[in-house]
Motif scaffolding. Structure first.
Motif, PDB file in Angstrom:
ATOM      1  N   SER A  82      11.190  37.156  77.012  1.00  8.52           N
ATOM      2  CA  SER A  82      10.336  37.801  78.018  1.00  8.52           C
ATOM      3  C   SER A  82      10.840  39.175  78.443  1.00  8.52           C
ATOM      4  O   SER A  82      10.060  40.027  78.875  1.00  8.52           O
ATOM      5  CB  SER A  82      10.210  36.902  79.248  1.00  8.52           C
ATOM      6  N   GLY A  83      12.141  39.378  78.347  1.00 10.33           N
ATOM      7  CA  GLY A  83      12.688  40.661  78.761  1.00 10.33           C
ATOM      8  C   GLY A  83      14.205  40.651  78.710  1.00 10.33           C
ATOM      9  O   GLY A  83      14.835  39.590  78.622  1.00 10.33           O
ATOM     10  N   ASP A  84      14.802  41.831  78.767  1.00  4.17           N
ATOM     11  CA  ASP A  84      16.260  41.934  78.843  1.00  4.17           C
ATOM     12  C   ASP A  84      16.628  42.800  80.052  1.00  4.17           C
ATOM     13  O   ASP A  84      15.751  43.308  80.768  1.00  4.17           O
ATOM     14  CB  ASP A  84      16.861  42.454  77.542  1.00  4.17           C
ATOM     15  N   PRO A 131       8.158  41.847  82.665  1.00  2.84           N
ATOM     16  CA  PRO A 131       7.562  41.039  83.728  1.00  2.84           C
ATOM     17  C   PRO A 131       8.585  40.094  84.342  1.00  2.84           C
ATOM     18  O   PRO A 131       9.472  39.595  83.649  1.00  2.84           O
ATOM     19  CB  PRO A 131       6.469  40.248  82.998  1.00  2.84           C
ATOM     20  N   LYS A 132       8.472  39.864  85.637  1.00  6.89           N
ATOM     21  CA  LYS A 132       9.313  38.875  86.293  1.00  6.89           C
ATOM     22  C   LYS A 132       8.706  37.481  86.039  1.00  6.89           C
ATOM     23  O   LYS A 132       7.494  37.348  85.829  1.00  6.89           O
ATOM     24  CB  LYS A 132       9.384  39.142  87.802  1.00  6.89           C
ATOM     25  N   PRO A 133       9.515  36.439  86.050  1.00  4.53           N
ATOM     26  CA  PRO A 133       8.987  35.089  85.807  1.00  4.53           C
ATOM     27  C   PRO A 133       8.099  34.607  86.947  1.00  4.53           C
ATOM     28  O   PRO A 133       8.310  34.974  88.107  1.00  4.53           O
ATOM     29  CB  PRO A 133      10.253  34.247  85.686  1.00  4.53           C
ATOM     30  N   ASP A 134       7.098  33.783  86.592  1.00  6.33           N
ATOM     31  CA  ASP A 134       6.218  33.226  87.623  1.00  6.33           C
ATOM     32  C   ASP A 134       6.622  31.802  88.007  1.00  6.33           C
ATOM     33  O   ASP A 134       6.011  31.184  88.862  1.00  6.33           O
ATOM     34  CB  ASP A 134       4.765  33.241  87.164  1.00  6.33           C
ATOM     35  N   TYR A 135       7.658  31.295  87.371  1.00  2.00           N
ATOM     36  CA  TYR A 135       8.222  29.970  87.663  1.00  2.00           C
ATOM     37  C   TYR A 135       7.199  28.838  87.486  1.00  2.00           C
ATOM     38  O   TYR A 135       7.235  27.842  88.191  1.00  2.00           O
ATOM     39  CB  TYR A 135       8.900  29.943  89.030  1.00  2.00           C
ATOM     40  N   THR A 158      16.687  23.380  71.366  1.00  2.00           N
ATOM     41  CA  THR A 158      15.295  22.929  71.360  1.00  2.00           C
ATOM     42  C   THR A 158      14.579  23.217  72.675  1.00  2.00           C
ATOM     43  O   THR A 158      13.346  23.195  72.729  1.00  2.00           O
ATOM     44  CB  THR A 158      15.221  21.417  71.069  1.00  2.00           C
ATOM     45  N   SER A 159      15.320  23.502  73.732  1.00  2.00           N
ATOM     46  CA  SER A 159      14.709  23.742  75.040  1.00  2.00           C
ATOM     47  C   SER A 159      14.177  25.163  75.204  1.00  2.00           C
ATOM     48  O   SER A 159      13.396  25.436  76.129  1.00  2.00           O
ATOM     49  CB  SER A 159      15.718  23.452  76.159  1.00  2.00           C
ATOM     50  N   LEU A 160      14.585  26.091  74.330  1.00  4.38           N
ATOM     51  CA  LEU A 160      14.173  27.480  74.505  1.00  4.38           C
ATOM     52  C   LEU A 160      12.658  27.631  74.479  1.00  4.38           C
ATOM     53  O   LEU A 160      12.102  28.449  75.217  1.00  4.38           O
ATOM     54  CB  LEU A 160      14.796  28.368  73.420  1.00  4.38           C
ATOM     55  N   ALA A 161      11.994  26.854  73.641  1.00  2.00           N
ATOM     56  CA  ALA A 161      10.543  26.980  73.512  1.00  2.00           C
ATOM     57  C   ALA A 161       9.810  26.589  74.793  1.00  2.00           C
ATOM     58  O   ALA A 161       8.663  26.992  74.993  1.00  2.00           O
ATOM     59  CB  ALA A 161      10.042  26.130  72.348  1.00  2.00           C
ATOM     60  N   GLY A 162      10.469  25.839  75.665  1.00  2.00           N
ATOM     61  CA  GLY A 162       9.833  25.388  76.899  1.00  2.00           C
ATOM     62  C   GLY A 162      10.234  26.186  78.117  1.00  2.00           C
ATOM     63  O   GLY A 162       9.952  25.772  79.247  1.00  2.00           O
ATOM     64  N   MET A 163      10.887  27.352  77.909  1.00  2.00           N
ATOM     65  CA  MET A 163      11.367  28.161  79.031  1.00  2.00           C
ATOM     66  C   MET A 163      10.943  29.617  78.857  1.00  2.00           C
ATOM     67  O   MET A 163      10.657  30.068  77.750  1.00  2.00           O
ATOM     68  CB  MET A 163      12.899  28.089  79.116  1.00  2.00           C
ATOM     69  N   ASP A 164      10.931  30.348  79.981  1.00  2.00           N
ATOM     70  CA  ASP A 164      10.835  31.806  79.924  1.00  2.00           C
ATOM     71  C   ASP A 164      12.251  32.324  79.701  1.00  2.00           C
ATOM     72  O   ASP A 164      13.134  32.118  80.541  1.00  2.00           O
ATOM     73  CB  ASP A 164      10.270  32.367  81.230  1.00  2.00           C
ATOM     74  N   VAL A 165      12.472  32.974  78.572  1.00  2.00           N
ATOM     75  CA  VAL A 165      13.815  33.350  78.152  1.00  2.00           C
ATOM     76  C   VAL A 165      14.046  34.851  78.350  1.00  2.00           C
ATOM     77  O   VAL A 165      13.219  35.685  77.937  1.00  2.00           O
ATOM     78  CB  VAL A 165      14.054  32.975  76.679  1.00  2.00           C
ATOM     79  N   VAL A 199      13.385  29.026  83.810  1.00  2.00           N
ATOM     80  CA  VAL A 199      13.743  30.371  83.365  1.00  2.00           C
ATOM     81  C   VAL A 199      15.198  30.340  82.893  1.00  2.00           C
ATOM     82  O   VAL A 199      16.070  29.780  83.566  1.00  2.00           O
ATOM     83  CB  VAL A 199      13.574  31.391  84.502  1.00  2.00           C
ATOM     84  N   PHE A 200      15.450  30.947  81.742  1.00  2.00           N
ATOM     85  CA  PHE A 200      16.785  30.933  81.145  1.00  2.00           C
ATOM     86  C   PHE A 200      17.234  32.360  80.873  1.00  2.00           C
ATOM     87  O   PHE A 200      16.500  33.154  80.292  1.00  2.00           O
ATOM     88  CB  PHE A 200      16.757  30.142  79.830  1.00  2.00           C
ATOM     89  N   PHE A 201      18.445  32.703  81.338  1.00  2.00           N
ATOM     90  CA  PHE A 201      19.034  34.005  81.069  1.00  2.00           C
ATOM     91  C   PHE A 201      20.317  33.809  80.279  1.00  2.00           C
ATOM     92  O   PHE A 201      21.212  33.075  80.695  1.00  2.00           O
ATOM     93  CB  PHE A 201      19.357  34.770  82.350  1.00  2.00           C
ATOM     94  N   ARG A 202      20.407  34.486  79.129  1.00  2.00           N
ATOM     95  CA  ARG A 202      21.577  34.354  78.266  1.00  2.00           C
ATOM     96  C   ARG A 202      22.292  35.697  78.123  1.00  2.00           C
ATOM     97  O   ARG A 202      21.690  36.711  77.793  1.00  2.00           O
ATOM     98  CB  ARG A 202      21.149  33.852  76.884  1.00  2.00           C
ATOM     99  N   SER A 203      23.577  35.676  78.394  1.00  2.00           N
ATOM    100  CA  SER A 203      24.413  36.858  78.229  1.00  2.00           C
ATOM    101  C   SER A 203      25.465  36.580  77.171  1.00  2.00           C
ATOM    102  O   SER A 203      26.091  35.516  77.170  1.00  2.00           O
ATOM    103  CB  SER A 203      25.094  37.197  79.566  1.00  2.00           C
TER     104      SER A 203
END
Length: 317
Positions: free
Chosen positions: A271-273, A283-287, A235-242, A291-295
């Motif tokens: 937002s990007g891979d 684009p880089k995140p503006d914070y 549920t948190s994905l919608a509130g982050m830059d992913v 920000v969430f990065f998933r591998s």
């Protein structure tokens, strides 16, 4: 004419050769090839056994290097404990012959951590000074190895539930990894002022909600291959830059993304891979928010490292 016998590299030799290659550089080159259309990354393939157990196959093609490869990893149930191994097979795209068969245990650890390091280098604020690592196993230690020099960290804090049961010698060995490293008694203490948090566990359930921290932090996650495993709440994905390692395949395998999609989240909001980030196409995140990065781990990562090892062997090193 007889077929050539491929090199067979067992774990000890793989570790020796890995120490001689620039792992992040090999992966950076691979991701840029992927962005340029000079590499192919199919989705993971799950092959289930009729009576329980499975193989997961990670495939990939590096066209410029002229190699095709597959990492295959079985999960074999056993009353004494499941058997899990992984081997990477490298084949020539020029003559169709096998080149290398490599124990992928060390490759998997190195590529997992180095992929996260590429993301941290691209996404973390330039002025980030406080790092937290959740986990203390081999993968967590490899994460520390690859990220420790990416920023001028003033503090590096580590926590895992198993710390309390570690011997004094084991804790001392962890502490010796970096003079800045502080072992924490709680996850809350570890992440208290962290600007970058690396989740390096095999948890199948959420253990940290980035939205609960009250500040915009970079959180990275690797999780595990358990069904729909995730380290942050879907549920948190919608509130982050992913961001993710590869947008074409990660949303179809990452547990939190699958669960979030069922609740209405769209993979189009990624937002990007890494191919895009490393090629200047994302684009880089503006914070303004976390920000969430998933591998999830790509076959191409294993193949890039296996090819680097093969090249060392070819050079007689």
């Amino acid at each position: 004419m007889s077929s050539p016998t491929p090199y067979v590299i067992h774990q000890a030799e793989a570790e020796r050769l890995l120490a001689r290659i620039d792992v992040p550089a090999a992966l950076r080159s691979m991701f840029r090839s992927l962005a340029a259309g000079k590499a192919v990354q199919p989705a993971q393939q799950l092959v289930e056994f009729p009576a329980g157990g499975d193989f997961i196959n990670y495939l990939g093609v590096l066209a410029e290097e002229g190699v095709y490869g597959v990492k295959t990893s079985p999960y074999i149930p056993d009353p004494q404990g499941a058997v899990v191994t992984a081997w990477t097979l490298l084949m020539s795209m020029r003559n169709g012959q096998p080149l290398l068969l490599c124990d992928a245990h060390s490759l998997t650890t190195a590529r997992t951590a180095a992929t996260t390091a590429l993301a941290v280098d691209e996404l973390a604020p330039a002025g980030a000074r406080h790092l937290a690592i959740i986990g203390s196993g081999a993968v967590a230690r490899a994460h520390l190895h690859y990220v420790k020099d990416l920023r001028e960290w003033q503090s590096i804090r580590l926590y895992s539930p198993s710390l309390a049961s570690r011997s004094a010698a084991e804790r001392a060995a962890l502490q010796a990894l970096d003079s800045r490293l502080q072992l924490c008694d709680s996850q809350e203490a570890a992440v208290a002022d962290a600007e970058v948090i690396l989740l390096c566990t095999s948890s199948a359930q959420a253990l940290l909600d980035p939205l609960s921290l009250g500040r915009a932090t970079l959180v990275t996650s690797i999780s595990t291959n358990a069904l729909r495993a995730h380290e942050v709440p879907p549920t948190s994905l919608a509130g982050m830059d992913v961001y993710c390692d590869y947008r074409a395949t990660t949303p179809g395998a990452a547990g939190e993304m699958l669960l979030a999609a069922e609740a209405g989240w769209s993979r189009s909001s990624i937002s990007g891979d890494l191919p895009e980030l490393l090629s200047g196409l994302a684009p880089k995140p503006d914070y303004q928010r976390p920000v969430f990065f998933r591998s999830i781990g790509l076959g191409l990562e294993d193949i890039a490292l296996a090819n680097a090892l093969y090249q060392l062997r070819e050079q007689g090193q």
